[in-house]
Enzyme design. Structure first.
Site, PDB file in Angstrom:
ATOM      1  N   ARG A  92     -73.871  37.863  52.680  1.00  0.00           N
ATOM      2  CA  ARG A  92     -73.645  39.182  52.071  1.00  0.00           C
ATOM      3  C   ARG A  92     -73.404  39.055  50.573  1.00  0.00           C
ATOM      4  NH1 ARG A  92     -68.933  42.279  54.088  1.00  0.00           N
ATOM      5  NH2 ARG A  92     -69.733  43.559  52.415  1.00  0.00           N
ATOM      6  N   ASP A 111     -60.767  38.758  44.487  1.00  0.00           N
ATOM      7  CA  ASP A 111     -61.966  38.165  45.086  1.00  0.00           C
ATOM      8  C   ASP A 111     -62.056  36.653  44.879  1.00  0.00           C
ATOM      9  OD1 ASP A 111     -62.721  40.627  46.009  1.00  0.00           O
ATOM     10  OD2 ASP A 111     -64.329  40.947  44.563  1.00  0.00           O
ATOM     11  N   LYS A 151     -73.143  40.925  42.362  1.00  0.00           N
ATOM     12  CA  LYS A 151     -73.249  41.848  43.497  1.00  0.00           C
ATOM     13  C   LYS A 151     -72.508  43.144  43.203  1.00  0.00           C
ATOM     14  CE  LYS A 151     -70.423  41.561  47.184  1.00  0.00           C
ATOM     15  NZ  LYS A 151     -69.849  42.833  47.638  1.00  0.00           N
ATOM     16  N   ASN A 152     -71.291  43.030  42.647  1.00  0.00           N
ATOM     17  CA  ASN A 152     -70.462  44.226  42.480  1.00  0.00           C
ATOM     18  C   ASN A 152     -70.924  45.138  41.348  1.00  0.00           C
ATOM     19  OD1 ASN A 152     -68.959  43.481  44.645  1.00  0.00           O
ATOM     20  ND2 ASN A 152     -67.082  42.991  43.498  1.00  0.00           N
ATOM     21  N   ARG A 158     -57.695  53.312  55.824  1.00  0.00           N
ATOM     22  CA  ARG A 158     -58.728  52.596  55.068  1.00  0.00           C
ATOM     23  C   ARG A 158     -59.198  53.553  53.981  1.00  0.00           C
ATOM     24  NH1 ARG A 158     -63.825  49.175  57.041  1.00  0.00           N
ATOM     25  NH2 ARG A 158     -64.152  48.205  55.035  1.00  0.00           N
ATOM     26  N   CYS A 199     -62.210  55.585  59.852  1.00  0.00           N
ATOM     27  CA  CYS A 199     -60.753  55.709  59.996  1.00  0.00           C
ATOM     28  C   CYS A 199     -60.223  56.894  59.208  1.00  0.00           C
ATOM     29  CB  CYS A 199     -60.050  54.461  59.460  1.00  0.00           C
ATOM     30  SG  CYS A 199     -60.595  52.976  60.261  1.00  0.00           S
TER      31      CYS A 199
END
Ligand code: UD1
Length: 429
Positions: A408, A316, A22-23, A131, A126
């Site tokens: 996700r 992760d 995914k990354n 963030r 934000c």
């Protein structure tokens, strides 16, 4: 909302195919914005985040075509995307899309590099600092972009194009490094990035960009040099295997016991995590098919682990390791140095009987004899899968609520585990 039901206590055996990362997929798809020619990506995982990024790119005018299945292909084969950003019709990435996925902010780099302007919502809206995207903004500023922040949007302008420069990251950032490399690829002159992230996904994206005509050297080291080119072209690239998915299933096998081949997995992508698992009592052998991992009844030993940028133990996999250590014989310590508040899984693991104490960035996990199934709540992507791992070893039934977090980042998780003998099913909600 879908839920997942797991009855613990069954060992795992068989084969789990590892999907494309995914990354890497997300920045590779974003890199398509750098060229008017078609970028073809193979081994793309079927994930909610990939679908969302397709929508975000579609908003800029990008066409994404998903190839149909070829004969002999199963759901285990990744999909092929043909991505064409021939005409960028809009350089704004709006709040309602960017707020759903932090990585979509990275479109700022190809948009400013190719179009000379970009207007991208701050993730979550934000202020910088709480963030942060400050380092991503710093990187494109160093390449000559003028930055304004207005109404929650970062507005970048470089009407005459970007120029090469020196970017020194005070802190290792994956997104900052992706952004800097993409922007510098089309800048006028040479860029040097110091203290770059060394994650394998950075290398994968740099390889693809080089196939597109970029001149990037040093990806995978902390000093990356990019000689800008005037134009990039199309290319075909296969996404590297997902090291986080690999580590997650390796921990699931270590937890449940059994013997599983993680097909297509590459050990060099997660050596630090494999070393930790071996220290905890799992056995593993790698061959050209993947990594075979087993644990046969021996007790799990406790571990001392600190998360840090690649090649160290990845943040992760922190939640998954913590789930595993709830059953170790003894006390483990895990220190999280990358993200604050990345311990949301602790209170949910406690519902299954785990004994975990938090002190700032340090978690102390006292192994327990047994976990007991309970209803739990998925809070984020990696936290949710840690609950699945714990549930595999818990007595009785666990229901994981809010599984959209899992969708996700994990492709067909319940299918991959149930084919190896786990009692796991999705309850449509
Ligand atoms: C990426 C990964 C994510 C992983 C993380 C760390 C993707 C799509 N996501 O996220 O799964 O957990 O790397 O390995 O690849 N920071 C700043 N200012 C910035 C940017 C980051 O202070 O402008 C800080 C962050 O708050 C964090 C640290 O730097 O403390 C590392 O974050 P970063 O590597 O940028 O994470 P992401 O690229 O968002």
């Amino acid at each position: 909302m879908d839920r997942i039901r797991i009855v613990g206590g069954r060992p795992l055996s068989g084969t789990i195919p590892i999907s494309g990362a995914k990354n890497a997929t997300l920045p590779l798809m974003i890199a398509s914005l750098l060229t008017e020619e078609t970028l073809v990506l193979d081994n793309v995982p079927r994930l909610a985040d990939v679908g969302l990024l397709q929508r975000i790119l579609g908003n800029h005018g990008v066409d994404v075509m998903v190839s149909g299945k070829r004969s002999g292909e199963t759901a285990d084969h990744g999909q092929t995307l043909h991505i064409s950003a021939a005409h960028i019709v809009d350089t704004t990435a709006p709040y309602d899309l960017v707020s759903k996925m932090r990585a979509s902010f990275w479109v700022i780099a190809p948009l400013i590099a190719r179009m000379g302007e970009a207007r991208v919502s701050m993730p979550g809206g934000c202020a910088i600092g709480t963030r942060p995207v400050d380092l991503l903004i710093m990187a494109i500023e160093r390449l000559g972009a003028k930055i304004d922040i207005e109404g929650g949007y970062v507005i970048a302008q470089a009407p005459k194009g970007l120029r090469g420069g020196e970017i020194v990251f005070p802190k290792v950032t994956v997104g900052g490094t992706h952004t800097a490399i993409m922007a510098a690829s089309l800048a006028n002159g040479t860029t040097v990035i110091e203290n770059a992230a060394r994650e394998p996904e950075i290398v994968d994206v740099a390889d693809c960009l080089n196939k597109m005509g970029a001149r990037i050297s040093g990806a995978g080291t902390s000093r990356v040099i990019i000689e800008g080119v005037a134009k990039l072209g199309g290319a075909r690239h296969s996404v590297l295997p997902d090291r986080i998915e690999t580590g997650t299933y390796a921990m699931a096998v270590a937890m449940a016991g059994g013997d599983v081949l993680l097909q297509n997995a590459r050990p060099e992508l997660l050596q630090a995590a494999l070393d930790v698992l071996q220290g905890a009592g799992a056995t593993m052998v790698s061959n050209n098919q993947g990594i075979r991992i087993a644990r046969n009844g021996s007790a799990l030993a406790p571990v001392e682990v600190t998360t840090a940028p690649f090649p160290a133990f990845p943040t992760d996999l922190q939640a998954q390791l913590m789930a595993l250590m709830t059953r170790a014989r003894g006390t483990s310590h895990i220190v999280e140095t990358i993200f604050e508040n990345r311990f949301m899984h602790v209170q949910e693991l406690a519902r299954l009987g785990a004994r975990i104490q938090l002190d700032g960035e340090k978690a102390t996990i006292e192994g327990v004899e047994r976990l007991k199934g309970a209803p739990v709540m998925a809070t984020d992507l990696r936290a949710s899968v840690s609950l699945v791992i714990a549930a595999l070893a818990a007595e009785g039934e666990t229901i994981v609520n809010r599984v959209y977090h899992l969708d996700r980042g994990f492709e067909r998780l319940e299918d991959k585990l149930s084919r190896c003998g786990a009692a796991i099913e999705r309850l449509a909600g």
